[in-house]
Write a protein that holds these residues in place. Structure first.
Motif, PDB file in Angstrom:
ATOM      1  N   VAL A   1     -67.340 -47.714   0.714  1.00 28.73           N
ATOM      2  CA  VAL A   1     -68.645 -47.371   0.129  1.00 28.73           C
ATOM      3  C   VAL A   1     -68.666 -45.898  -0.253  1.00 28.73           C
ATOM      4  O   VAL A   1     -69.124 -45.534  -1.340  1.00 28.73           O
ATOM      5  CB  VAL A   1     -69.796 -47.730   1.101  1.00 28.73           C
ATOM      6  CG1 VAL A   1     -71.117 -47.140   0.630  1.00 28.73           C
ATOM      7  CG2 VAL A   1     -69.905 -49.241   1.263  1.00 28.73           C
TER       8      VAL A   1
ATOM      9  N   ILE B   1     -69.428 -44.312  -3.885  1.00 35.33           N
ATOM     10  CA  ILE B   1     -70.491 -43.319  -4.055  1.00 35.33           C
ATOM     11  C   ILE B   1     -69.940 -42.130  -4.821  1.00 35.33           C
ATOM     12  O   ILE B   1     -70.582 -41.601  -5.733  1.00 35.33           O
ATOM     13  CB  ILE B   1     -71.063 -42.873  -2.687  1.00 35.33           C
ATOM     14  CG1 ILE B   1     -71.858 -43.995  -2.041  1.00 35.33           C
ATOM     15  CG2 ILE B   1     -71.922 -41.613  -2.837  1.00 35.33           C
ATOM     16  CD1 ILE B   1     -72.234 -43.719  -0.591  1.00 35.33           C
TER      17      ILE B   1
ATOM     18  N   THR C   1     -74.196 -47.002  -8.295  1.00 34.37           N
ATOM     19  CA  THR C   1     -75.466 -47.262  -7.621  1.00 34.37           C
ATOM     20  C   THR C   1     -75.225 -48.241  -6.473  1.00 34.37           C
ATOM     21  O   THR C   1     -74.167 -48.873  -6.393  1.00 34.37           O
ATOM     22  CB  THR C   1     -76.489 -47.883  -8.582  1.00 34.37           C
ATOM     23  OG1 THR C   1     -76.007 -49.179  -8.986  1.00 34.37           O
ATOM     24  CG2 THR C   1     -76.723 -47.004  -9.796  1.00 34.37           C
ATOM     25  N   ASN C   2     -76.232 -48.408  -5.620  1.00 28.77           N
ATOM     26  CA  ASN C   2     -76.118 -49.370  -4.517  1.00 28.77           C
ATOM     27  C   ASN C   2     -75.830 -50.768  -5.047  1.00 28.77           C
ATOM     28  O   ASN C   2     -74.997 -51.487  -4.510  1.00 28.77           O
ATOM     29  CB  ASN C   2     -77.403 -49.394  -3.683  1.00 28.77           C
ATOM     30  CG  ASN C   2     -77.566 -48.147  -2.844  1.00 28.77           C
ATOM     31  OD1 ASN C   2     -76.662 -47.333  -2.731  1.00 28.77           O
ATOM     32  ND2 ASN C   2     -78.730 -48.000  -2.254  1.00 28.77           N
TER      33      ASN C   2
ATOM     34  N   VAL D   1     -76.854 -55.655  -1.274  1.00 27.27           N
ATOM     35  CA  VAL D   1     -77.376 -54.313  -1.514  1.00 27.27           C
ATOM     36  C   VAL D   1     -77.866 -53.707  -0.195  1.00 27.27           C
ATOM     37  O   VAL D   1     -77.655 -52.525   0.067  1.00 27.27           O
ATOM     38  CB  VAL D   1     -78.514 -54.342  -2.559  1.00 27.27           C
ATOM     39  CG1 VAL D   1     -79.183 -52.976  -2.703  1.00 27.27           C
ATOM     40  CG2 VAL D   1     -77.977 -54.799  -3.909  1.00 27.27           C
TER      41      VAL D   1
ATOM     42  N   VAL E   1     -75.041 -52.227   1.684  1.00 29.04           N
ATOM     43  CA  VAL E   1     -74.672 -50.915   1.128  1.00 29.04           C
ATOM     44  C   VAL E   1     -75.645 -49.855   1.628  1.00 29.04           C
ATOM     45  O   VAL E   1     -75.226 -48.767   2.046  1.00 29.04           O
ATOM     46  CB  VAL E   1     -74.642 -50.942  -0.418  1.00 29.04           C
ATOM     47  CG1 VAL E   1     -74.385 -49.541  -0.976  1.00 29.04           C
ATOM     48  CG2 VAL E   1     -73.595 -51.920  -0.921  1.00 29.04           C
ATOM     49  N   GLU E   2     -76.936 -50.168   1.590  1.00 28.61           N
ATOM     50  CA  GLU E   2     -77.940 -49.219   2.076  1.00 28.61           C
ATOM     51  C   GLU E   2     -77.707 -48.868   3.536  1.00 28.61           C
ATOM     52  O   GLU E   2     -77.815 -47.705   3.940  1.00 28.61           O
ATOM     53  CB  GLU E   2     -79.343 -49.792   1.881  1.00 28.61           C
ATOM     54  CG  GLU E   2     -79.743 -49.912   0.421  1.00 28.61           C
ATOM     55  CD  GLU E   2     -81.003 -50.736   0.199  1.00 28.61           C
ATOM     56  OE1 GLU E   2     -81.526 -51.324   1.181  1.00 28.61           O
ATOM     57  OE2 GLU E   2     -81.469 -50.801  -0.950  1.00 28.61           O
TER      58      GLU E   2
ATOM     59  N   ARG F   1     -74.693 -46.576   3.834  1.00 31.66           N
ATOM     60  CA  ARG F   1     -75.090 -45.208   3.475  1.00 31.66           C
ATOM     61  C   ARG F   1     -75.791 -44.525   4.659  1.00 31.66           C
ATOM     62  O   ARG F   1     -75.507 -43.370   4.973  1.00 31.66           O
ATOM     63  CB  ARG F   1     -76.043 -45.207   2.282  1.00 31.66           C
ATOM     64  CG  ARG F   1     -75.383 -45.369   0.946  1.00 31.66           C
ATOM     65  CD  ARG F   1     -76.473 -45.346  -0.134  1.00 31.66           C
ATOM     66  NE  ARG F   1     -75.944 -45.385  -1.466  1.00 31.66           N
ATOM     67  CZ  ARG F   1     -75.678 -44.307  -2.200  1.00 31.66           C
ATOM     68  NH1 ARG F   1     -75.891 -43.112  -1.727  1.00 31.66           N
ATOM     69  NH2 ARG F   1     -75.196 -44.438  -3.413  1.00 31.66           N
TER      70      ARG F   1
ATOM     71  N   ARG G   1     -79.517 -38.020   0.133  1.00 31.88           N
ATOM     72  CA  ARG G   1     -78.646 -38.665  -0.845  1.00 31.88           C
ATOM     73  C   ARG G   1     -77.746 -37.656  -1.576  1.00 31.88           C
ATOM     74  O   ARG G   1     -76.564 -37.915  -1.798  1.00 31.88           O
ATOM     75  CB  ARG G   1     -79.514 -39.415  -1.845  1.00 31.88           C
ATOM     76  CG  ARG G   1     -78.762 -40.215  -2.871  1.00 31.88           C
ATOM     77  CD  ARG G   1     -79.689 -40.841  -3.880  1.00 31.88           C
ATOM     78  NE  ARG G   1     -80.250 -42.125  -3.590  1.00 31.88           N
ATOM     79  CZ  ARG G   1     -79.582 -43.273  -3.556  1.00 31.88           C
ATOM     80  NH1 ARG G   1     -78.302 -43.289  -3.721  1.00 31.88           N
ATOM     81  NH2 ARG G   1     -80.187 -44.406  -3.329  1.00 31.88           N
TER      82      ARG G   1
END
Length: 116
Positions: free
Chosen positions: A42, A46, A51-52, A63, A66-67, A70, A82
């Motif tokens: 990931v 990035i 994007t996610n 998604v 992924v969040e 992060r 971010r």
């Protein structure tokens, strides 16, 4: 954490692996040692500006996953937002993966996305 406790109980000492390089070589150590393979994948995406939603599609994960990755990366590295995460990703992945090379999962995902 358990290894640290065991070392101290046995009369020894414990040095976190991320600090060893700094202590031995007097060089700053990037806090990537504690990241999982998925988190590194990931992080690499990035750094490529995805994007996610794009990262999720590329790695065939949700998604929300992924969040969460992060958030975990930010927590493990002590990053606040971010923009710090993006700057860190660009700096770190440049040294982790030589030019033109990606992690195996990211290479596979790229190949799959180009096929379909």
């Amino acid at each position: 954490m358990q290894s640290a406790v065991r070392a101290v109980i046995a009369g020894g000492m414990y040095i976190h692996p991320q600090l060893v390089g700094q202590l031995l070589y007097d060089e700053p150590v990037e806090p990537v040692a504690g990241l999982s393979r998925r988190e590194l994948d990931v992080l690499e995406l990035i750094s490529n500006g995805l994007t996610n939603r794009q990262i999720a599609a590329r790695l065939h994960i949700g998604v929300r996953t992924v969040e969460e990755c992060r958030a975990v990366i930010r927590r493990k590295t002590g990053l606040n937002d971010r923009s710090e995460l993006t700057a860190f990703a660009r700096r770190v992945t440049g040294s982790l993966f030589s030019r033109g090379q990606s992690s195996p999962a990211v290479r596979r995902a790229g190949a799959l996305s180009r096929q379909g």
